[in-house]
Write an enzyme that holds these catalytic residues in place. Structure first.
Site: not given
Length: 108
Positions: A21, A60, A65
């Site tokens: 992120w 991930d 993002y």
């Protein structure tokens, strides 16, 4: 690095994953900020390389993002070793629609 099976999928992943992120940097929608904030691409690329070098195989990310920036940075570093990496990315965000999500199956 330790590894384990991902549920009953038969996929083996590192027990430590890389959450991407923050490397997506700043993002906003309709004037509302929801991204991480300013980040350095050089530092982000270095962090991905370091994780890979330490044996991380599970990354991930999501298209939201940095509106794909996170995924692009992962691609720059992991493209040559893609077959041995697991990249979990969330999908379904549809910008500019009433409900904002589409969970229908994708077709090639």
């Amino acid at each position: 690095m330790q590894y384990r099976d991902l549920g009953r999928t038969g996929i083996r992943v590192s027990v430590i994953g890389f959450g991407a992120w923050a490397i997506g940097g700043p993002a906003e929608a309709s004037g509302t900020p929801f991204g991480w904030g300013r980040t350095s691409d050089d530092e982000s690329l270095a962090a991905i390389r370091r994780a890979r070098d330490l044996g991380v195989t599970f990354f991930d990310t999501a298209d939201s993002y940095g509106f794909g920036r996170s995924e692009s940075l992962l691609g720059i570093v992991l493209s040559r070793t893609r077959q041995s990496m697991i990249i979990a990315t969330k999908v379904g965000v549809v910008r500019g629609t009433a409900n904002g999500f589409d969970s229908s199956p994708c077709t090639p």
